[in-house]
Design an enzyme around this catalytic site. Structure first.
Site, short mmCIF file in Angstrom:
data_model
loop_
_atom_site.label_atom_id
_atom_site.label_comp_id
_atom_site.label_asym_id
_atom_site.label_seq_id
_atom_site.Cartn_x
_atom_site.Cartn_y
_atom_site.Cartn_z
N GLU A 1 17.80 72.94 -48.33
CA GLU A 1 18.32 71.89 -47.45
C GLU A 1 17.36 70.72 -47.48
O GLU A 1 16.22 70.83 -47.02
CB GLU A 1 18.46 72.45 -46.03
CG GLU A 1 19.16 71.48 -45.10
CD GLU A 1 18.93 71.76 -43.62
OE1 GLU A 1 19.79 71.41 -42.83
OE2 GLU A 1 17.88 72.34 -43.27
N ASP B 1 19.64 83.23 -45.46
CA ASP B 1 19.18 81.93 -44.99
C ASP B 1 17.74 82.13 -44.51
O ASP B 1 17.49 82.90 -43.59
CB ASP B 1 20.07 81.48 -43.82
CG ASP B 1 20.01 79.99 -43.57
OD1 ASP B 1 18.96 79.38 -43.84
OD2 ASP B 1 21.01 79.44 -43.09
N HIS C 1 27.51 74.62 -40.36
CA HIS C 1 27.24 74.93 -38.96
C HIS C 1 26.52 73.80 -38.21
O HIS C 1 26.30 73.92 -37.01
CB HIS C 1 26.42 76.22 -38.88
CG HIS C 1 25.05 76.03 -39.47
ND1 HIS C 1 24.84 75.92 -40.83
CD2 HIS C 1 23.83 75.89 -38.88
CE1 HIS C 1 23.55 75.73 -41.04
NE2 HIS C 1 22.92 75.71 -39.89
N ASP C 2 26.10 72.77 -38.93
CA ASP C 2 25.40 71.64 -38.29
C ASP C 2 26.27 70.40 -38.19
O ASP C 2 25.83 69.38 -37.66
CB ASP C 2 24.16 71.25 -39.11
CG ASP C 2 23.06 72.29 -39.07
OD1 ASP C 2 22.96 73.00 -38.06
OD2 ASP C 2 22.30 72.38 -40.05
N ASP D 1 16.08 76.80 -45.54
CA ASP D 1 16.28 75.87 -44.43
C ASP D 1 15.17 74.82 -44.40
O ASP D 1 14.00 75.14 -44.57
CB ASP D 1 16.25 76.69 -43.14
CG ASP D 1 16.49 75.87 -41.90
OD1 ASP D 1 17.65 75.53 -41.66
OD2 ASP D 1 15.52 75.58 -41.18
N ASN E 1 31.54 94.94 -31.07
CA ASN E 1 31.15 95.80 -29.93
C ASN E 1 31.42 95.16 -28.58
O ASN E 1 30.91 95.61 -27.56
CB ASN E 1 29.68 96.23 -30.05
CG ASN E 1 28.74 95.05 -29.96
OD1 ASN E 1 29.17 93.90 -29.99
ND2 ASN E 1 27.46 95.33 -29.84
C1 GLC Z 1 18.52 73.35 -40.37
C2 GLC Z 1 19.61 74.27 -39.88
C3 GLC Z 1 19.84 73.98 -38.44
C4 GLC Z 1 18.58 74.25 -37.68
C5 GLC Z 1 17.39 73.49 -38.27
C6 GLC Z 1 16.10 74.03 -37.77
O1 GLC Z 1 18.88 72.02 -40.31
O2 GLC Z 1 20.74 74.15 -40.67
O3 GLC Z 1 20.91 74.72 -37.91
O4 GLC Z 1 18.72 73.89 -36.33
O5 GLC Z 1 17.34 73.57 -39.67
O6 GLC Z 1 15.85 75.29 -38.32
CA CA Z 2 28.65 91.91 -31.17
#
Ligand code: GLC
Ligand code: CA
Length: 561
Positions: A256, A98, A331-332, A199, A23
């Site tokens: 995690e 997640d 992503h981390d 997480d 969008n």
């Molecule tokens: C996990 C996630 C990370 C986030 C953290 C706090 O490590 O992968 O991206 O910032 O938890 O939720």
């Molecule tokens: Ca968007």
């Protein structure tokens, strides 16, 4: 050997805000994901893990949830989500959510109530303490710099946040709170989601009494991970979660869990434990951090010998006992090819070599968006181009401590989470085809070369290599269930192993660097006939000899019989 669908599946991680915008607001959305389902199916993906899409003020890109039952309007509506689920299922793919259960946003109604007075019924949904002699209740350091405690002037108490101050930690010793979470999890399962990534699950329980961590140097705050990670009671909580909710569904779970080795991981993933199917471990992610430094920001060079040691321990310890989750980036973390490969001259070869590695280990592979086209670290040189709260806090903190700016920026360019959070590069048009608007974070300027459209056109691309590897993994059961055995353990350049299932042996040879080392064919494997299944180079001239010379970042997979 227990065969299950989630052991055979390949997972693709989507960081929704950077995946595909439909969008023009510069942020990815659920319609964007739907528009790319065919792309993922065609790649050979079975399960899509979507980073948090719940309602959130976005202080940590969705890992700060303000309503577990609602979709963040920036991503779309619950209807869009239902469509996504249905469209994925229609293509034979599953969706993994997640879930952040360690903390919520400070804008969650629970926290607002909790904060409103010391005798509010939700007060103990979170962790509140009085200061001690005008100091923090204890000396624990937050993951995102500074103390884990934030003062609330209204009630004159501190609340705990292991991450940013906008992410107050939930109190898992409060049963009413835990039951609220059960209900919520069941609600998503009833909707038909196929699994969860939990997480920060290792941290849901903190040491009783919240004691200070050892602090020989009398620092204001210190790393105290052992006091809030992988404590015995976490296992009790997970078992309970299974009994109360999860065991009623055929789903897949991954937790995690930082700070543990494979022996301890078995307490989570052991076949008899009924806690989690697998965990994301961090041992290989710390190989390039100085062990006596301030965590990830202080870098050192990683070595292949250490990588082999760590990975091999996980492979052998979990075999027939539990199950691995394999990843080189997410992503981390920095981009895998920039960290473990060579993102310059050998970007293509090294990305294919790393793909060969990830897709021939025992365990479920997790491919992070863009990895399949060899996306690289963004490494912006202006702090103003970064968006990540962890990075910005670190910059601020370093500044206060008087660290030289160029040193701080170097650390950020190597390790910032934003390296992996730049928009997905779909084509060589404006903003890499990610958005028609202004993206929330800059596109990596290499998108003109590195993008999906050109990768699809080029039969030799990293993308097509992933496709072939993913289908190879499906065709050879030995690649899924076979026993791993490390060969040439002391070779500093080559990573060589076999995967064996009954009569079937697969040999994997990986040259991790840009030299051209010679490999003596292992004696135990001589005399067997070799069938080259895949390689990232043209057929090697010495494919049949007992001395082979590897080319830079060369990967070969043979079937032996
Ligand atoms: C996990 C996630 C990370 C986030 C953290 C706090 O490590 O992968 O991206 O910032 O938890 O939720
Ligand atoms: Ca968007």
């Amino acid at each position: 050997m227990n065969e299950t669908w989630w052991k055979e599946a390949a997972v693709y991680e989507i960081y929704p805000v950077s995946f595909m915008d439909t969008n023009g607001d510069g942020k990815g959305d659920l319609r964007g994901i739907i528009s790319k389902l065919d792309y993922l199916k065609d790649l050979g993906i079975d399960v899509i893990w979507i980073c948090p899409i719940y309602e959130s003020p976005g202080k940590d890109n969705g890992y700060d949830i303000s309503d577990y039952y609602a979709i963040n309007p920036e991503f779309g509506t619950m209807e869009d989500f239902d469509d996504l689920l249905q469209e994925a299922h229609a293509r034979g793919m599953k969706i993994m959510m997640d879930l952040v259960l360690n903390h919520t946003s400070d804008q969650h109604p629970w926290f607002k109530e909790s904060k409103s007075s010391t005798d509010n019924p939700k007060r103990s949904f979170y962790i509140w303490r009085k200061g001690v002699n005008g100091l923090y209740p204890n000396n624990w350091e937050s993951y995102f710099s500074g103390s884990v405690w934030e003062m609330d002037p209204e009630t004159d108490e501190y609340y705990m946040h292991l991450y940013s101050k906008h992410q107050p930690d939930l109190n898992w010793r409060n049963e009413e709170m835990v039951h609220e979470l059960y209900q919520m999890i069941r609600w998503w399962l009833e909707k038909g989601v196929d699994g969860f990534r939990f997480d920060a699950i290792a941290h849901i329980v903190k040491a009783k009494g919240l004691p200070d961590a050892d602090n020989p140097q009398h620092l204001p705050v210190v790393r105290a991970y052992q006091l809030f990670s992988n404590l015995e009671k976490v296992h009790f909580m997970l078992k309970k979660l299974n009994e109360e909710v999860l065991m009623d569904y055929d789903i897949m779970t991954v937790g995690e869990t930082s700070g543990l080795g494979p022996e301890q991981a078995l307490e989570y993933v052991g076949d008899q434990r009924h806690e989690l199917n697998m965990v994301f471990q961090f041992e290989h992610m710390t190989l390039d951090s100085a062990s006596n430094g301030t965590g990830k920001w202080e870098s050192r060079a990683w070595t292949l010998l250490e990588l082999k040691k760590v990975m091999s321990r996980w492979q052998t310890t979990l075999h027939n006992q539990g199950w691995n989750a394999n990843y080189l980036g997410n992503h981390d973390q920095p981009r895998a090819v920039s960290r473990f490969g060579n993102d310059k001259q050998y970007r293509v070869q090294s990305a294919k070599m790393l793909a060969t590695f990830m897709l021939t280990l025992e365990g479920t592979p997790y491919i992070y968006q863009g990895e399949e086209i060899g996306m690289t670290n963004a490494a912006f040189d202006q702090i103003g181009d970064y968006r990540d709260v962890e990075t910005l806090n670190y910059y601020e903190q370093s500044h206060l401590q008087g660290k030289p700016i160029d040193q701080t920026m170097q650390a950020i360019q190597a390790k910032s989470r934003d390296n992996a959070r730049t928009p997905m590069q779909w084509d060589d048009g404006p903003q890499a085809g990610f958005t028609t608007g202004e993206p929330w974070i800059k596109v990596n300027p290499n998108y003109t070369d590195v993008n999906v459209a050109s990768a699809i056109k080029d039969p030799d691309s990293i993308y097509h290599y992933y496709k072939r590897m993913l289908s190879l993994r499906k065709t050879h059961k030995a690649l899924i269930y076979g026993e791993y055995k490390l060969l040439l353990p002391l070779d500093p350049d080559l990573y060589v192993y076999t995967r064996t299932l009954e009569q079937d042996t697969i040999l994997v040879i990986l040259n991790f660097f840009d030299d051209t080392p010679i490999m003596e064919w292992p004696k135990t494997l001589r005399g067997m006939s070799r069938d080259l299944l895949i390689s990232n180079y043209d057929l090697p001239p010495d494919a049949e000899g007992d001395r082979i010379e590897l080319r830079p970042y060369e990967a070969r997979v043979y079937r032996l019989s």
